[in-house]
Write a protein that holds these residues in place. Structure first.
Motif, PDB file in Angstrom:
ATOM      1  N   LEU A 100       0.858  -1.182   0.000  1.00 35.13           N
ATOM      2  CA  LEU A 100       0.000   0.000   0.000  1.00 35.13           C
ATOM      3  C   LEU A 100       0.894   1.232   0.000  1.00 35.13           C
ATOM      4  O   LEU A 100       1.800   1.369   0.839  1.00 35.13           O
ATOM      5  N   ASN A 101       0.638   2.121  -0.938  1.00 38.77           N
ATOM      6  CA  ASN A 101       1.492   3.302  -1.085  1.00 38.77           C
ATOM      7  C   ASN A 101       1.030   4.463  -0.215  1.00 38.77           C
ATOM      8  O   ASN A 101       1.844   5.320   0.143  1.00 38.77           O
ATOM      9  N   GLU A 102      -0.250   4.528   0.119  1.00 38.05           N
ATOM     10  CA  GLU A 102      -0.779   5.630   0.918  1.00 38.05           C
ATOM     11  C   GLU A 102      -2.018   5.161   1.663  1.00 38.05           C
ATOM     12  O   GLU A 102      -2.643   4.149   1.311  1.00 38.05           O
ATOM     13  N   LYS A 103      -2.369   5.880   2.716  1.00 39.42           N
ATOM     14  CA  LYS A 103      -3.571   5.561   3.474  1.00 39.42           C
ATOM     15  C   LYS A 103      -4.792   5.947   2.641  1.00 39.42           C
ATOM     16  O   LYS A 103      -4.877   7.057   2.119  1.00 39.42           O
ATOM     17  N   LEU A 104      -5.736   5.033   2.498  1.00 43.25           N
ATOM     18  CA  LEU A 104      -6.893   5.238   1.628  1.00 43.25           C
ATOM     19  C   LEU A 104      -8.118   5.629   2.449  1.00 43.25           C
ATOM     20  O   LEU A 104      -8.380   5.051   3.520  1.00 43.25           O
ATOM     21  N   ASP A 105      -8.869   6.606   1.938  1.00 41.68           N
ATOM     22  CA  ASP A 105     -10.129   7.019   2.546  1.00 41.68           C
ATOM     23  C   ASP A 105     -11.242   6.657   1.566  1.00 41.68           C
ATOM     24  O   ASP A 105     -11.367   7.265   0.497  1.00 41.68           O
ATOM     25  N   ARG A 106     -12.015   5.640   1.900  1.00 38.66           N
ATOM     26  CA  ARG A 106     -13.039   5.158   0.985  1.00 38.66           C
ATOM     27  C   ARG A 106     -14.047   6.243   0.636  1.00 38.66           C
ATOM     28  O   ARG A 106     -14.507   6.357  -0.504  1.00 38.66           O
ATOM     29  N   GLU A 107     -14.434   7.079   1.639  1.00 39.39           N
ATOM     30  CA  GLU A 107     -15.427   8.114   1.393  1.00 39.39           C
ATOM     31  C   GLU A 107     -14.893   9.179   0.441  1.00 39.39           C
ATOM     32  O   GLU A 107     -15.634   9.742  -0.362  1.00 39.39           O
ATOM     33  N   GLU A 108     -13.582   9.445   0.485  1.00 31.36           N
ATOM     34  CA  GLU A 108     -12.992  10.422  -0.431  1.00 31.36           C
ATOM     35  C   GLU A 108     -12.881   9.849  -1.838  1.00 31.36           C
ATOM     36  O   GLU A 108     -13.075  10.559  -2.843  1.00 31.36           O
ATOM     37  N   LEU A 109     -12.585   8.568  -1.941  1.00 30.91           N
ATOM     38  CA  LEU A 109     -12.386   7.945  -3.246  1.00 30.91           C
ATOM     39  C   LEU A 109     -13.705   7.653  -3.947  1.00 30.91           C
ATOM     40  O   LEU A 109     -13.823   7.866  -5.166  1.00 30.91           O
ATOM     41  N   CYS A 110     -14.703   7.161  -3.229  1.00 28.27           N
ATOM     42  CA  CYS A 110     -15.904   6.663  -3.885  1.00 28.27           C
ATOM     43  C   CYS A 110     -17.193   7.305  -3.395  1.00 28.27           C
ATOM     44  O   CYS A 110     -18.272   7.004  -3.927  1.00 28.27           O
ATOM     45  N   GLY A 111     -17.143   8.153  -2.374  1.00 31.66           N
ATOM     46  CA  GLY A 111     -18.348   8.826  -1.914  1.00 31.66           C
ATOM     47  C   GLY A 111     -19.344   7.842  -1.352  1.00 31.66           C
ATOM     48  O   GLY A 111     -19.027   6.981  -0.520  1.00 31.66           O
ATOM     49  N   SER A 112     -20.608   7.956  -1.818  1.00 37.80           N
ATOM     50  CA  SER A 112     -21.680   7.111  -1.288  1.00 37.80           C
ATOM     51  C   SER A 112     -21.807   5.794  -2.026  1.00 37.80           C
ATOM     52  O   SER A 112     -22.683   4.990  -1.711  1.00 37.80           O
ATOM     53  N   THR A 113     -20.938   5.549  -3.032  1.00 37.76           N
ATOM     54  CA  THR A 113     -20.991   4.278  -3.744  1.00 37.76           C
ATOM     55  C   THR A 113     -20.620   3.156  -2.797  1.00 37.76           C
ATOM     56  O   THR A 113     -19.592   3.210  -2.116  1.00 37.76           O
ATOM     57  N   GLU A 114     -21.469   2.130  -2.775  1.00 37.42           N
ATOM     58  CA  GLU A 114     -21.268   1.088  -1.764  1.00 37.42           C
ATOM     59  C   GLU A 114     -20.034   0.248  -2.067  1.00 37.42           C
ATOM     60  O   GLU A 114     -19.231  -0.021  -1.186  1.00 37.42           O
ATOM     61  N   LEU A 115     -19.864  -0.165  -3.328  1.00 36.89           N
ATOM     62  CA  LEU A 115     -18.682  -0.937  -3.701  1.00 36.89           C
ATOM     63  C   LEU A 115     -17.627   0.023  -4.243  1.00 36.89           C
ATOM     64  O   LEU A 115     -17.781   0.592  -5.319  1.00 36.89           O
ATOM     65  N   CYS A 116     -16.562   0.178  -3.494  1.00 30.11           N
ATOM     66  CA  CYS A 116     -15.481   1.097  -3.902  1.00 30.11           C
ATOM     67  C   CYS A 116     -14.385   0.262  -4.569  1.00 30.11           C
ATOM     68  O   CYS A 116     -13.523  -0.312  -3.900  1.00 30.11           O
ATOM     69  N   VAL A 117     -14.467   0.146  -5.879  1.00 28.70           N
ATOM     70  CA  VAL A 117     -13.540  -0.681  -6.652  1.00 28.70           C
ATOM     71  C   VAL A 117     -12.640   0.244  -7.475  1.00 28.70           C
ATOM     72  O   VAL A 117     -13.131   1.063  -8.260  1.00 28.70           O
ATOM     73  N   LEU A 118     -11.331   0.105  -7.298  1.00 32.17           N
ATOM     74  CA  LEU A 118     -10.358   0.914  -8.033  1.00 32.17           C
ATOM     75  C   LEU A 118      -9.643   0.011  -9.036  1.00 32.17           C
ATOM     76  O   LEU A 118      -8.815  -0.830  -8.659  1.00 32.17           O
ATOM     77  N   PRO A 119      -9.961   0.122 -10.322  1.00 33.92           N
ATOM     78  CA  PRO A 119      -9.249  -0.709 -11.316  1.00 33.92           C
ATOM     79  C   PRO A 119      -7.833  -0.182 -11.539  1.00 33.92           C
ATOM     80  O   PRO A 119      -7.573   1.021 -11.484  1.00 33.92           O
ATOM     81  N   PHE A 120      -6.903  -1.072 -11.786  1.00 33.74           N
ATOM     82  CA  PHE A 120      -5.531  -0.673 -12.125  1.00 33.74           C
ATOM     83  C   PHE A 120      -4.939  -1.730 -13.029  1.00 33.74           C
ATOM     84  O   PHE A 120      -5.519  -2.813 -13.242  1.00 33.74           O
ATOM     85  N   GLN A 121      -3.802  -1.400 -13.586  1.00 35.73           N
ATOM     86  CA  GLN A 121      -3.113  -2.306 -14.494  1.00 35.73           C
ATOM     87  C   GLN A 121      -1.671  -2.454 -14.059  1.00 35.73           C
ATOM     88  O   GLN A 121      -1.043  -1.499 -13.593  1.00 35.73           O
ATOM     89  N   VAL A 122      -1.166  -3.659 -14.244  1.00 36.05           N
ATOM     90  CA  VAL A 122       0.264  -3.930 -14.041  1.00 36.05           C
ATOM     91  C   VAL A 122       0.897  -3.912 -15.427  1.00 36.05           C
ATOM     92  O   VAL A 122       0.552  -4.722 -16.293  1.00 36.05           O
ATOM     93  N   LEU A 123       1.790  -2.972 -15.641  1.00 33.47           N
ATOM     94  CA  LEU A 123       2.413  -2.750 -16.951  1.00 33.47           C
ATOM     95  C   LEU A 123       3.838  -3.274 -16.923  1.00 33.47           C
ATOM     96  O   LEU A 123       4.647  -2.848 -16.109  1.00 33.47           O
ATOM     97  N   LEU A 124       4.106  -4.243 -17.802  1.00 38.39           N
ATOM     98  CA  LEU A 124       5.471  -4.749 -17.995  1.00 38.39           C
ATOM     99  C   LEU A 124       5.989  -4.172 -19.306  1.00 38.39           C
ATOM    100  O   LEU A 124       5.361  -4.325 -20.353  1.00 38.39           O
TER     101      LEU A 124
END
Length: 784
Positions: free
Chosen positions: A86-110
């Motif tokens: 984990l690179n930083e402390k995450l705040d679910r309410e800041e990232l996703c607001g009232s959305t119940e499922l807070c899913v952050l998509p990302f990619q691993v790039l080689l």
């Protein structure tokens, strides 16, 4: 056709690799989860194991974790590159607001080679927020005639948590008149309603206070409270009633401030002050509700700019209150309509510059695109200019790869300014342009090129050693070390003895130097090849021909071939007294080892016993009589002839001729001997003359053979050994060109007759036309 086929095969390989990337990116994404507010540096997963790679492969292939918007929520372990932290402390309410499922998509790039892996990070909610009412106190005015069972809506509390941690229920403090009901809205949020259990009596208790408590579902649960002040009113029979219990409206997000959204209306059947209705927003939250309502007309207007990307809908409650304090309620659902007000965004994940030339399908950049709008406004088109050799290919969800479409040539173009244009499909269309500069690195694909295919240098003979005789120059279209040129002498295909001792070349500048003094008479010309080699890997080279012409200097004096000057006895020429003026006595033959003007010879009579008797022709050295000999002329004469070349300065040689006047070849005019010999014996003069003629003829024949050999060498030499023949040109009218061989320009025939006698021998001389018959032995020598 061969290069075209190779390029076609390379393009097919590049397309196959890109398709493999697309297949991998379409695979099921890897799912991870983390609880919000977890400390930075916490272990999330063993990424190497999850991707099925070997230990250390992520570091070797330049792995990167890419989130939307370049926010780095996760990082690879800087020590091993195998663990996901984990690179930083995450705040679910800041990232996703009232959305119940807070899913952050990302990619691993080689990056080496390019490969994508899809993954998601689920941020789980914790109960870190307590329910909170918009106001610390609420006021209700209730008529004392209100019957039990009447419901009074209350302002609901806000809880930023979601799921079971969100607000679940309401309660009120213990009292005999009210209890609270927990109701749910269409969006799932819960609001309270106060239910009257027992009639109020203003005279008994004109005012009472109760506390409402909001509870969430956390463990342990968190609570929020507010005070309710209930004022008991006198009788007011009718409460305001709205025309509709539910109003719906759609509002474009770009509506101007003050725009009319909707008008609500309520009617109170009472008269007087009890029939006058005023309107107010029941849930008055300045943060979430950018609306205001006209208290008299019920017009709902916009007071704050809307943003569809922040809130897509609003649920409002409007309260109508009459003069007696009775209220009515209705609900408003306002849907915010998205307009195309956000330009697309480009996030550069990787940029590779410089890139090598001569290779198609090289990855230049990897980037992602996004648009904060929705629906059709969110769809984007990514493009680049058509006149550049690059190609955009999709590499996953919202990711693109910029690759070279063909092999690049740095010498044709070393830098490309590429504009990536992203256009959405909204109305009006918005676009974003991103400029990148790509440099093309050099590959050693150009050989050095000489300014001339051949060089001709002229060097005077007798030069000083280490003389700079000229330079060669070559350029290379490559750059850097690939363009640095070194010069060298190349071995001759037909080894030339001593060439290495003749010239040298400066490896850096291409300057040529003569290592020793050159002699035109020994070496008139020579050729050699020089090479230019760059410092690339592998090194490339080219070569050029250098022709060196040695210029003649007047460093050789004329050499007299005839008459010989080193004989033991002087050569005597016989002149008949009956000779006429212009009689050819003899010819002085001389050569000069130099060439051109330096070898042009002229003849001059310097001294004579009888100056007026003889003359020397300046252009051919012929000695002739200027007048007929007289009886008074001495029998012996001595002539001194000067032979001079036309060099600068001129050089000369002299020759002495002895002339004997005779009455005839059978009776030479000689002083009578004191005593006649007892028997006949050969005359010594005759013997000397025969020997001299034989020597001159032999020397002439040798000179003739040498001249022919030199001519043959001169013709074959330039092709085989880089030799050149002596320069040719017209001679002056009064000079003779002996071409270094000393040949005569005319044919002369000398006839010698030796006869036995009592005291005299006969010797005759002619020009070819004057030949005397003799029955005696005759020896003839022909000079031509």
């Amino acid at each position: 056709m061969v290069p075209t086929k190779v390029q076609h095969k390379k393009r097919q390989v590049a397309i196959f690799i890109i398709l493999m990337f697309l297949w991998e990116t379409d695979a099921e994404p890897i799912q991870y989860s983390i609880v919000e507010e977890t400390e930075s540096g916490t272990f999330v997963a063993n990424l190497t194991k999850d991707l099925g790679l070997r230990v250390g492969e992520l570091a070797d292939r330049g792995a990167r974790v890419v989130f939307k918007g370049n926010r780095q929520h996760l990082q690879l372990d800087p020590e091993t590159q195998d663990l996901l932290l984990l690179n930083e402390k995450l705040d679910r309410e800041e990232l996703c607001g009232s959305t119940e499922l807070c899913v952050l998509p990302f990619q691993v790039l080689l990056e080496k080679p390019l490969q994508f892996f899809q993954a998601t990070l689920l941020v789980r909610d914790i109960n870190d927020h307590a329910p909170k009412f918009p106001a610390r106190e609420m006021v209700l005015k209730i008529s004392e005639t209100t019957t039990p069972g009447k419901i009074f809506p209350l302002k609901m509390a806000q809880d930023l948590d979601v799921g079971s941690n969100s607000l679940q229920s309401y309660t009120v403090s213990s009292n005999p008149h009210f209890h609270v009901l927990t109701q749910s809205r269409s969006d799932g949020r819960k609001f309270p309603e106060l239910l009257l259990d027992k009639a109020l009596d203003r005279e008994e208790q004109p005012e009472l206070r109760i506390t409402i408590i909001a509870l969430d579902g956390g463990a342990p649960p968190r609570t929020g409270t507010a005070d309710i002040q209930i004022q008991v009113l006198d009788s007011n029979d009718n409460a305001p009633e709205f025309a509709h219990q539910l109003y719906e409206a759609m509002v474009p997000e770009n509506s101007p401030l003050g725009a009319l959204i909707i008008t609500v209306s309520a009617i109170d059947l009472d008269e007087g002050s009890f029939g006058k209705v005023s309107y107010a927003l029941f849930q008055d939250d300045d943060v979430n509700q950018p609306f205001e309502i006209n208290a008299l007309t019920g017009e709902l207007r916009l007071r704050k700019t809307l943003d569809f990307e922040e809130f897509q809908s609003y649920h409002l409650n409007v309260e109508a209150t009459d003069g007696g304090g009775l209220t009515g309620k209705c609900s408003l659902i306002l849907q915010v309509l998205d307009v195309n007000d956000n330009a697309p965004e480009l996030t550069m994940s990787s940029l590779f510059s410089p890139i090598p030339e001569n290779l198609p399908g090289v990855i230049v950049a990897v980037f992602s695109v996004s648009d904060e709008d929705s629906g059709h406004n969110q769809q984007v088109i990514c493009s680049i200019d058509d006149n550049i050799p690059f190609l955009l290919t999709p590499s996953g969800e919202n990711f693109y790869t910029l690759v070279t479409d063909e092999a690049l040539d740095r010498e044709s173009r070393a830098e490309y300014n590429i504009t990536i244009t992203i256009t959405d499909l909204g109305t009006p269309r918005l676009k974003t342009q991103h400029n990148i500069t790509v440099l093309v690195s050099d590959v050693n694909d150009n050989t050095p090129t000489f300014t001339q295919t051949s060089y001709t240098l002229f060097v005077p003979e007798n030069n000083s050693p280490a003389l700079h005789i000229g330079s060669v120059s070559a350029t290379d279209r490559d750059s850097g070390t690939n363009a640095q040129v070194t010069y060298s002498l190349l071995p001759h295909p037909h080894p030339h003895p001593g060439l290495a001792s003749l010239v040298s070349i400066n490896a850096d500048t291409g300057q040529l130097f003569a290592l020793r003094a050159l002699d035109y008479e020994a070496l008139r010309a020579f050729n050699f090849r020089v090479g230019a080699t760059d410092r690339g890997s592998p090194a490339l080279s080219s070569e050029a021909l250098v022709r060196v012409r040695v210029l003649d200097a007047n460093d050789n004096a004329p050499f007299v071939l005839y008459p010989l000057q080193n004989a033991s006895a002087p050569c005597t020429e016989l002149l008949p007294r009956a000779a006429d003026a212009g009689y050819l006595l003899t010819k002085v033959v001389a050569v000069d080892a130099d060439a051109g003007q330096n070898a042009w010879l002229s003849y001059q009579l310097l001294k004579a016993t009888e100056p007026g008797l003889f003359s020397v022709w300046a252009h051919n050295g012929e000695v002739r009589t200027a007048r007929p000999p007289g009886e008074r002329d001495a029998p012996k004469h001595r002539l001194l002839v000067l032979v001079r070349d036309h060099g600068e300065p001129p050089l000369s040689a002299s020759v002495t001729l002895h002339v004997l006047l005779v009455d005839g070849f059978s009776q030479p005019y000689l002083p009578a001997p004191e005593a006649a010999p007892e028997r006949a014996r050969p005359d010594s003069l005759t013997v000397y003359l025969v020997v001299a003629l034989a020597a001159v003829s032999s020397l002439f024949l040798c000179s003739l053979l040498l001249f022919v050999a030199l001519r043959l060498c001169a013709r074959s030499g330039p092709a085989a050994r880089g030799r050149c023949s002596a320069p040719e040109g017209p001679f002056a009218g009064h000079l003779v060109d002996v071409s270094g061989t000393g040949t005569l320009s005319h044919s002369y025939q000398y006839e010698v007759c030796l006869t036995g006698g009592t005291g005299a021998d006969e010797f005759s001389q002619g020009t070819g036309r004057e030949t005397e018959e003799s029955s005696t032995i005759r020896n003839s020598f022909l000079l031509s």
